[in-house]
Structure formats: C-alpha cells, structure tokens
Enzyme design. Structure first.
Site, mmCIF file in Angstrom:
data_model
loop_
_atom_site.group_PDB
_atom_site.id
_atom_site.type_symbol
_atom_site.label_atom_id
_atom_site.label_comp_id
_atom_site.label_asym_id
_atom_site.label_seq_id
_atom_site.Cartn_x
_atom_site.Cartn_y
_atom_site.Cartn_z
ATOM 1 N N LYS A 47 44.990 35.487 52.091
ATOM 2 C CA LYS A 47 44.682 35.210 52.818
ATOM 3 C C LYS A 47 45.975 35.413 54.115
ATOM 4 O O LYS A 47 47.051 34.649 53.985
ATOM 5 C CB LYS A 47 44.498 33.704 52.194
ATOM 6 N N THR A 87 32.549 30.714 28.657
ATOM 7 C CA THR A 87 33.131 31.723 29.802
ATOM 8 C C THR A 87 34.331 31.484 29.712
ATOM 9 O O THR A 87 35.365 31.747 29.359
ATOM 10 C CB THR A 87 33.433 30.564 31.031
ATOM 11 N N GLU A 109 27.094 31.313 33.634
ATOM 12 C CA GLU A 109 26.820 30.226 33.835
ATOM 13 C C GLU A 109 25.492 30.464 34.462
ATOM 14 O O GLU A 109 24.752 29.441 34.573
ATOM 15 C CB GLU A 109 27.824 29.356 34.621
ATOM 16 N N TRP A 132 40.747 35.533 55.694
ATOM 17 C CA TRP A 132 40.934 36.414 54.668
ATOM 18 C C TRP A 132 40.556 37.586 54.369
ATOM 19 O O TRP A 132 39.971 37.784 55.775
ATOM 20 C CB TRP A 132 39.415 34.997 54.059
HETATM 21 P P1 AMP Z 1 31.827 36.232 33.932
HETATM 22 O O1 AMP Z 1 30.679 34.619 33.890
HETATM 23 O O2 AMP Z 1 32.442 36.307 32.506
HETATM 24 O O3 AMP Z 1 30.299 36.913 33.087
HETATM 25 O O4 AMP Z 1 31.993 36.565 35.204
HETATM 26 C C1 AMP Z 1 31.083 36.252 35.987
HETATM 27 C C2 AMP Z 1 31.872 36.738 37.098
HETATM 28 O O5 AMP Z 1 32.237 38.258 37.154
HETATM 29 C C3 AMP Z 1 31.663 36.227 38.207
HETATM 30 O O6 AMP Z 1 31.926 34.873 38.959
HETATM 31 C C4 AMP Z 1 31.499 37.678 39.645
HETATM 32 O O7 AMP Z 1 33.362 37.385 40.197
HETATM 33 C C5 AMP Z 1 32.142 38.420 38.650
HETATM 34 N N1 AMP Z 1 30.651 39.590 38.840
HETATM 35 C C6 AMP Z 1 29.758 39.925 38.147
HETATM 36 N N2 AMP Z 1 29.234 40.687 38.435
HETATM 37 C C7 AMP Z 1 29.424 41.388 39.577
HETATM 38 C C8 AMP Z 1 29.410 42.566 40.949
HETATM 39 N N3 AMP Z 1 28.211 42.903 40.673
HETATM 40 N N4 AMP Z 1 30.487 42.261 41.324
HETATM 41 C C9 AMP Z 1 31.448 41.600 41.823
HETATM 42 N N5 AMP Z 1 31.642 40.636 40.891
HETATM 43 C C10 AMP Z 1 31.244 39.942 39.576
#
Ligand code: AMP
Length: 549
Positions: A446, A188, A333, A451
């Site tokens: 906040k 991650t 994940e 929020w």
């Molecule tokens: P990663 O594990 O690097 O793919 O990051 C995942 C995170 O990317 C998610 O928990 C979100 O915070 C963000 N994310 C992924 N897709 C979107 C989306 N379409 N809109 C907003 N945030 C997103």
C-alpha cells in the site's frame, strides 16, 4: 407452485466413479513410480478389486462410517486405492501434508481425530517423530509389502498394507448413503492461526469432478494420459484421481521423484498428454530440459495453479516445447478449482502476444462458481474497471463452515441473504469475465493509500533471463508508508545488477509501481504447498532501509 420431477434419486457417491471405471475402462492403466524404486502398473479392474479388498480390511481394522482415516503418501496407486476404499465405504479420507512440521501434524491429526494412519515408507522418520504424541491414531499401516517392511521401528505394531489386502476378500458392495456425507478432509495451509479443516462431501466432489473434466477446464478424456504432479495430499490433487475414473483416462503417478529428470523420463515413457502442478515444480523441469536439450513427444497441455504462473513460463512452454499452459486458480476451500483460463472465440484470430496476455490471467469462473470483487467498504466493484478488490466466491463445492466450526462462520452475507466466501485474494475481473489475481490481501503493498500488486511485479522480474525466483514485498517508507522491495534469487552462474533489474521495469508498468530497491538472496523459502513464504521475507526485511526513504 412447482411439481416434483420424476427421475431416479441416485446419490452422487465417489464409489460410483470406481464402479463406472471398472465397467467401462477396465483395461485402462494406472502407472506409478513406487517409493520402493520400480515402476508399477495396474488396471482400473485391479484398482476396483483391490479397493474392495481394502474396504473389507478397513472394516476389519474397526473403521466405521464417519471415522477419519489419515494418509501421508506420495502420488501412487495405493494412495488411489485409499481414495476410493475410505470414502467409498463412508469413512473420511484425511490427507496429511508430509511437508509440515511434526508438531503441526500432531495438531492436525488430533483435531481431525484420525483413527488409522496409512503412510509411505519414505515417511517412517516423520511418523516416528510424532507417533507417540498423537492421541487418537491407534493403528499405523506402512503402504508396502512384507519384503520392504522396516525391520525395526520406534512405532510399535506396524501393519503391512499388502498383507491387509491379501487377507481380505474382494467381495464388497459399496454402501449407499446420503450424497451430502463427508468424503474427505484437507487442512488449509493458512499462514496465520491454526490450520482449518475443509470437509468435502461426496456431492461436492462429484460436481467438482464434472467441472474439472470439461473441455474449457482440464479437458480430460479417455484418450488422455494424465500425470498429476500436484500432490494427492494437497486438495485431492485438484480432483484428477476422480476425473480419471469419470472419463477413463490413464493416470501416471510420479511417486516421490519430482526432479526434472525423473519427471521428464516418466512423461516420455508413459506418453503423457496432460500434466498439472505448481509453478515451482515446472521451473525444475524446464531448467533440466533446457540444460539437456530435451523435448516432449506427447505432452501438449499443462495445468498450472497454486500460485501465479509467471508469463515467462507460459512463453517458455509454448515457444520451446509447444505445450499450452492452462492457468487455473483455486484454493483448499474451493475443492480447489474455481477458474480456468481457456480462450473465447474472439481470441482465436489474435496474435500470439495477445494470447499470452490472456493466458497470464487466472481465467473465467467455472459453471458452479459464482464470483465477484468488492472494495474495502464491501460494495461490489464493476467488471472491466481499473480497480482490484477482494475476490468473493460461492457455489456447491465452496466451503460453508470449517471442520468443528473452527474460526466461526467464515461467510459474508449479501443483501439477498446469500453467503459468500472471502478468498483473501485481491483480483480484477475484465469485461469478458477473466479474473486476474493481483495479490493476497495480506501481501498487497500500500503506497500512499494506493495498492500495488506484487504478483505483477514478480511476473516482470521473472521474465528477466538471470532471475530464477522473485518475490516482491512491502518495505517501510516514511513518506509513502510502504514501497515495493524486490527480493531476487539469481539463476546459477547468471549475473544481473540492481540497476539493470530496476531498468527492466521501464515501460512495462506504471512508473510509480517500480520497486524502490532490489536485494539478492541465495534462496526464498517455500511453504508446504510450494508457495513462497512472503511473511518470512517480511520478517527478514522488516528493518530494511530503502534508498528512497
Ligand atoms: P491453497 O488453499 O493452499 O491451495 O492456497 C490457495 C491460494 O493459492 C489462493 O487463495 C491464492 O492466493 C493462491 N493461488 C492459487 N492458484 C493461484 C493462481 N493461479 N494464481 C495466483 N494465486 C493462486
């Protein structure tokens, strides 16, 4: 009492996708822009034969089932061969992100205990920067032919990919094993703590692939030509290398050339119908096409996710280029796909403006992903309500534990004993089941205990014609604790003032959500997966004095 069904027990294995593709779509093509500079073409028949050779070569290198084999590579056919040969033979494909700092690569490779590293020529300097420090990688393979092998290198004993393939037989029978065996590993991009490994299984990958290909998800078919801009080193390119074999779609790989001009050329020359990537990549492409007055002749759909797709981008794709954006959400994940934003029948008669409002949401949960939102006390919040809450998910392609139990048990257990994965995203879900991310929990602002969703504010700012990039962060306020501060990068040559931008929010949002101030910066730094590094901005502006303070 149940009785056993009487159907065949056939494990869901990644190799079966390749066997299927070779048998039913042998002539279908994989077209790649190579790091060597030219365009390369191979068929699924060749992909299958070369993957079998590679599986033999891996065995000759001493790779055994369960061993981790790392890659640092762009999207291309050799990477695709590794996807199938490594996982298909029962080893684990570990895709390393080349945008990470060498120290992070060393940490991750050591943690994963990678045994062999395959890398593209482009990454030789990166590999040289860490090769002597990694503990377990004993063999380094350059993904090129003899003619392009580096004449000299700080890494001793570099092996040549094409020589390994040439020396190996294409007679190889894909082994059968438990479908729950590990197939690939991705760390991650967490901004706090150590990176954590998500270990996918053959079963989770195949189930996710079915879901990816469905009509209301990425809608992949044998008549499509798919260009994944999303890297194969980031959550398996959203499953597209698997989905293409499942349905027999043509694959077009852009290699290292992700600029607007190179992408547009390839989208046109290969008659691409579907593409997928993060918003920042599309910004480059749209800016180039706008400046060069270009259109798309075949591309009709693009999948956007990884961070929120600004509504202005959805509109630009539709109105200027007649391309439908499919907004999707997911994370490392979750393999990664969790939701996708396709219409329901009730939307079909609606106006374009109403359509845009739906398309800005991250979409409905796929079959296989159960989702809910919870308040700060952990109680489930209703769908259709005003309130956002933390998004929790569960399903057969959602992480259960991190590799080597890093960070302990990540799941929250509900009253029925079900484990839920807390995504760290804050979201609303409407009565039709469309989820909309309003924030990352650590990015939320906040104000007076309430929020404010930074993504809503960024989306509005991005709709201003002078704004190239916008991030909204919390700035300290003596009365409200936090208030929104808008950080903006202007488009080259464009002019806009602080007051004009503040006025731009009028009527688009509750008055008290309006940012208290705007600062203009030259650039906003992006992380390894193309997301804005808001924690850096928060550090940069931690002592910022708001005019309202
Ligand atoms: P990663 O594990 O690097 O793919 O990051 C995942 C995170 O990317 C998610 O928990 C979100 O915070 C963000 N994310 C992924 N897709 C979107 C989306 N379409 N809109 C907003 N945030 C997103």
């Amino acid at each position: 009492m149940t009785i056993p069904g009487l159907m065949m027990q056939q494990p869901l294995l990644i190799s079966s996708l390749l066997v299927h593709a070779e048998r039913h779509h042998a002539e279908q093509e994989i077209v790649s822009r190579r790091v060597e500079g030219d365009i390369h073409r191979e068929t699924f028949r060749e992909l299958a034969a070369r993957s079998r050779r590679l599986a033999n070569a891996l065995a000759a290198l001493g790779v055994k089932q369960g061993d981790r084999v790392a890659t640092i590579a762009w999207n291309g056919y050799r990477h695709m061969e590794l996807y199938y040969a490594v996982s298909g033979s029962g080893a684990v494909l570990h895709t390393l992100n080349p945008r990470l700092h060498p120290d992070q690569v060393v940490y991750i490779a050591d943690h994963a205990e990678d045994s062999v590293l395959f890398f593209d020529l482009t990454f030789l300097p990166l590999v040289e920067a860490f090769a002597s420090r990694v503990k377990t990688i004993k063999k380094f393979v350059v993904m090129t032919d003899r003619a392009h092998m580096p004449k000299e290198s700080k890494v001793p004993g570099l092996l040549c990919y094409e020589e390994l393939i040439d020396a190996a037989s294409d007679a190889y029978v894909w082994p059968s094993f438990d479908e729950n065996a590990a197939s690939s590993l991705c760390y991650t991009s967490g901004t706090t703590g150590h990176p954590k490994g998500v270990l996918y299984s053959h079963r989770s990958t195949i189930l996710h692939t079915y879901a990816v290909a469905l009509p209301d998800t990425l809608n992949c078919s044998a008549r499509d030509a798919i260009l994944p801009v999303v890297p194969m080193f980031h959550v398996n390119a959203w499953g597209l290398p698997y989905a293409a074999c499942m349905v027999g779609a043509k694959l077009v790989f852009p290699g290292p050339a992700l600029d607007g001009k190179s992408l547009h050329e390839l989208l046109e020359s290969e008659k691409v119908t579907v593409s997928a990537g993060v918003p920042t990549v599309w910004q480059g492409l749209l800016a180039y096409m706008d400046a060069s007055k270009l259109k798309f002749s075949t591309m009709r759909r693009t999948v956007i996710g990884g961070s929120a797709c600004p509504p202005a981008m959805i509109r630009a794709f539709k109105e200027a280029y007649n391309v439908d954006v499919l907004h999707a959400w997911g994370m490392t994940e979750t393999s990664p796909l969790g939701t996708a934003c396709a219409f329901k029948p009730k939307h079909l008669g609606q106006s374009q403006e109403e359509h845009y409002a739906v398309m800005a949401k991250q979409g409905r949960g796929l079959y296989g992903i159960d989702m809910k939102i919870v308040g700060e006390d952990g109680a489930e919040l209703p769908w259709g309500g005003e309130k956002s809450g933390e998004l929790l998910v569960r399903g057969p392609w959602v992480v259960n534990r991190y590799f080597k139990d890093e960070g302990g048990n990540p799941l929250l257990t509900d009253a029925d004993g079900h484990g839920w994965f807390p995504t760290g995203d804050v979201a609303r879900i409407d009565t039709d089941g469309y989820m909309q991310i309003t924030d990352r929990s650590k990015d939320v602002i906040k104000s007076g205990g309430e929020w404010i969703g930074s993504i809503d504010l960024e989306n509005i700012a991005m709709a201003h014609p002078a704004v190239a990039m916008a991030a909204c962060i919390a700035a300290h306020h003596p009365k409200w604790d936090e208030r929104p501060l808008l950080v903006v990068v202007k488009k080259p040559g464009a002019e806009v003032t602080r007051d004009e931008l503040i006025a731009f929010f009028d009527g688009k949002i509750a008055k008290w959500w309006t940012p208290d101030d705007v600062v203009f910066v030259d650039a906003i730094q992006l992380g390894a997966t193309g997301k804005m590094l808001k924690n850096r901005l928060r550090d940069q502006f931690k002592d910022y004095k708001l005019p309202t303070a």
